[in-house]
Design an enzyme around this catalytic site. Structure first.
Site, short mmCIF file in Angstrom:
data_model
loop_
_atom_site.label_atom_id
_atom_site.label_comp_id
_atom_site.label_asym_id
_atom_site.label_seq_id
_atom_site.Cartn_x
_atom_site.Cartn_y
_atom_site.Cartn_z
N GLY A 148 -38.11 7.24 -55.75
CA GLY A 148 -38.43 7.45 -57.15
C GLY A 148 -38.60 8.92 -57.46
N GLY A 149 -39.08 9.21 -58.66
CA GLY A 149 -39.27 10.59 -59.09
C GLY A 149 -39.00 10.80 -60.55
N ALA A 150 -39.27 9.77 -61.37
CA ALA A 150 -39.13 9.85 -62.82
C ALA A 150 -37.71 10.25 -63.24
CB ALA A 150 -40.15 10.83 -63.42
N GLN A 211 -37.83 2.45 -55.14
CA GLN A 211 -39.21 2.54 -55.61
C GLN A 211 -39.25 3.26 -56.95
OE1 GLN A 211 -41.34 5.58 -55.53
NE2 GLN A 211 -43.15 4.49 -56.30
N SER A 212 -39.93 2.69 -57.93
CA SER A 212 -40.10 3.29 -59.25
C SER A 212 -38.73 3.56 -59.89
CB SER A 212 -40.94 4.56 -59.14
OG SER A 212 -41.33 5.03 -60.40
N ALA A 213 -38.42 4.80 -60.26
CA ALA A 213 -37.11 5.11 -60.81
C ALA A 213 -36.01 4.75 -59.82
CB ALA A 213 -37.02 6.59 -61.18
N ASP A 313 -50.61 -1.39 -62.41
CA ASP A 313 -49.63 -0.31 -62.55
C ASP A 313 -49.52 0.06 -64.03
OD1 ASP A 313 -47.37 1.33 -62.68
OD2 ASP A 313 -46.36 0.27 -61.06
N HIS A 345 -49.55 2.14 -59.45
CA HIS A 345 -48.18 2.59 -59.16
C HIS A 345 -48.11 3.31 -57.82
CE1 HIS A 345 -44.12 3.24 -60.65
NE2 HIS A 345 -44.17 4.51 -60.27
#
Length: 404
Positions: A148-150, A211-213, A313, A345
């Site tokens: 991830g990392g926005a 994960q995430s983004a 989250d 999150h």
């Protein structure tokens, strides 16, 4: 995401024809050569001789790259009260957890079980890190991981803690770096599918995780590949090679998340720039695409999809995973939702692994991967628990001030 100083836009997702239902990509000639067995990128031998000078030099280069990514983030976020508040919270969060990060960083840069920056394509950031188990007597299952990392500061080294923990449980982890997001993720997965046997991996036991983004990017890539296969297009890897997809704390319906991200500090204008305009939000939304009648044919090609999410989250609400699972099940895909009560999150991906001891998410992933291997499960059951890398009071304080 664009690397600072590069020639790409931060979004850099593939432009789409209006006649196509989802993300399209034509493999480069380099990838076609690799699929046919031409390993002309200097990777014919996965062996690695330890070199302190090389490791220190690599650590310096990686630190420089991470700094450039941070400057890229600053460039797009600009200066404002909300951003400054989150930046200060992030700085305090990182300082509190720094003892753990330093230990993980030492493992990343100096462990002989880590193969850093393996080249999988022609672009500067077409690199991946491999985390290898100590026991190499037989082919190991593989997790292809998209960090991830926005959508702005995603970087392969963010997967070091996950890579270490899974490698300790006889699972190879390949953390894919990217700038062109879906195109790069697909190239990285293709390289893994076609070459992981050279590194002791089992090409018949490959799992995809994000994960995430990164969960969003990996889901887009997987669905895109299924659509291409159903249409009979030329491919360099097949969805059938992926045993299961693990989505951790991801978002899969971009139109529903725009306002939420804006309130959380990822401003609407930035997010729309990443997605290359509001008109593309639906195209980059796996949930929306799955619900569309035009993609029912590729659905049976999809692997088992398991989405993990914490109920506390606030960066991406767990309803995002629930709605995507509902959409998948409605069209007949095999999908499952696993919720972790009270987890944020970052709890599942950072604080819990740093805490050591029992890690429920890790256990759930390992149970799926080793489900058909009784000896591997028995070995995991008696393996020593991971030691705690950060004091409990630091973990609790970091959780309270986390901007995520």
């Amino acid at each position: 995401m664009a690397e600072a100083g590069g020639d790409r836009r931060p979004a850099a997702m593939e432009d789409l024809s209006t006649e196509k239902p989802f993300l399209r990509w034509s493999p480069s000639s380099n990838m076609r050569r690799r699929a046919s067995g031409d390993l002309s990128l200097g990777l014919s031998s996965p062996s690695r001789r330890p070199s302190f000078r090389r490791d220190v030099g690599h650590a310096a280069a990686e630190t420089y790259r991470i700094t450039r990514l941070a400057l890229t983030l600053l460039q797009y976020l600009g200066i404002g009260y909300r951003w400054m508040t989150k930046f200060l919270a992030l700085a305090c969060y990182a300082i509190l957890l720094m003892p753990g990060f330093l230990q993980v960083g030492y493992y990343y840069f100096f462990s002989t079980q880590v193969r850093r920056s393996v080249v999988y394509g022609e672009q500067p950031r077409n690199r991946l890190d491999l985390y290898l188990p100590v026991d190499s007597n037989e082919p190991k299952p593989v997790v292809a991981f998209v960090t991830g990392g926005a959508w702005i500061i995603g970087y392969k080294a963010w997967g070091a803690l996950l890579g270490r923990r899974l490698a300790e449980r006889d699972i190879i982890v390949a953390c894919i770096d990217y700038s062109d997001m879906i195109k790069d993720a697909s190239e990285g997965i293709s390289f893994i599918c076609n070459n992981i046997a050279n590194y002791g991996g089992d090409p018949h036991r490959i799992y995809l995780m994000g994960q995430s983004a990164g969960a969003h990017i990996a889901a887009c890539t997987l669905l895109d590949q299924a659509i291409k296969e159903a249409a009979g297009e030329s491919i360099t890897w097949s969805v059938s090679q992926i045993k299961a997809y693990f989505g951790l704390s991801g978002g899969y319906n971009m139109p529903n998340l725009v306002d939420h991200f804006h309130k959380r500090g990822l401003y609407r204008s930035i997010f729309l720039s990443i997605m290359e305009g509001e008109e593309n939000l639906r195209r980059y939304s796996p949930e929306v695409v799955v619900r569309g009648s035009s993609v029912r044919q590729p659905i049976p090609l999809l692997p088992y999809i398991i989405l993990f999410h914490g109920t506390a989250d606030y960066s991406i609400p767990y309803s995002a995973s629930k709605d995507f699972v509902d959409a998948l099940q409605t069209v007949g895909a095999k999908a499952k939702l696993v919720l972790y009560e009270g987890k944020t999150h970052t709890d599942l991906f950072i604080q819990d692994p740093l805490r050591g001891g029992r890690d429920q998410l890790l256990e759930d992933i390992v149970a799926v991967i080793h489900a058909s291997d009784a000896s591997a499960l028995a070995k995991v059951a008696v393996a020593p628990r991971a030691r705690q890398l950060v004091f409990e009071w630091q973990l609790k304080m970091a959780r309270q001030i986390s901007p995520f």
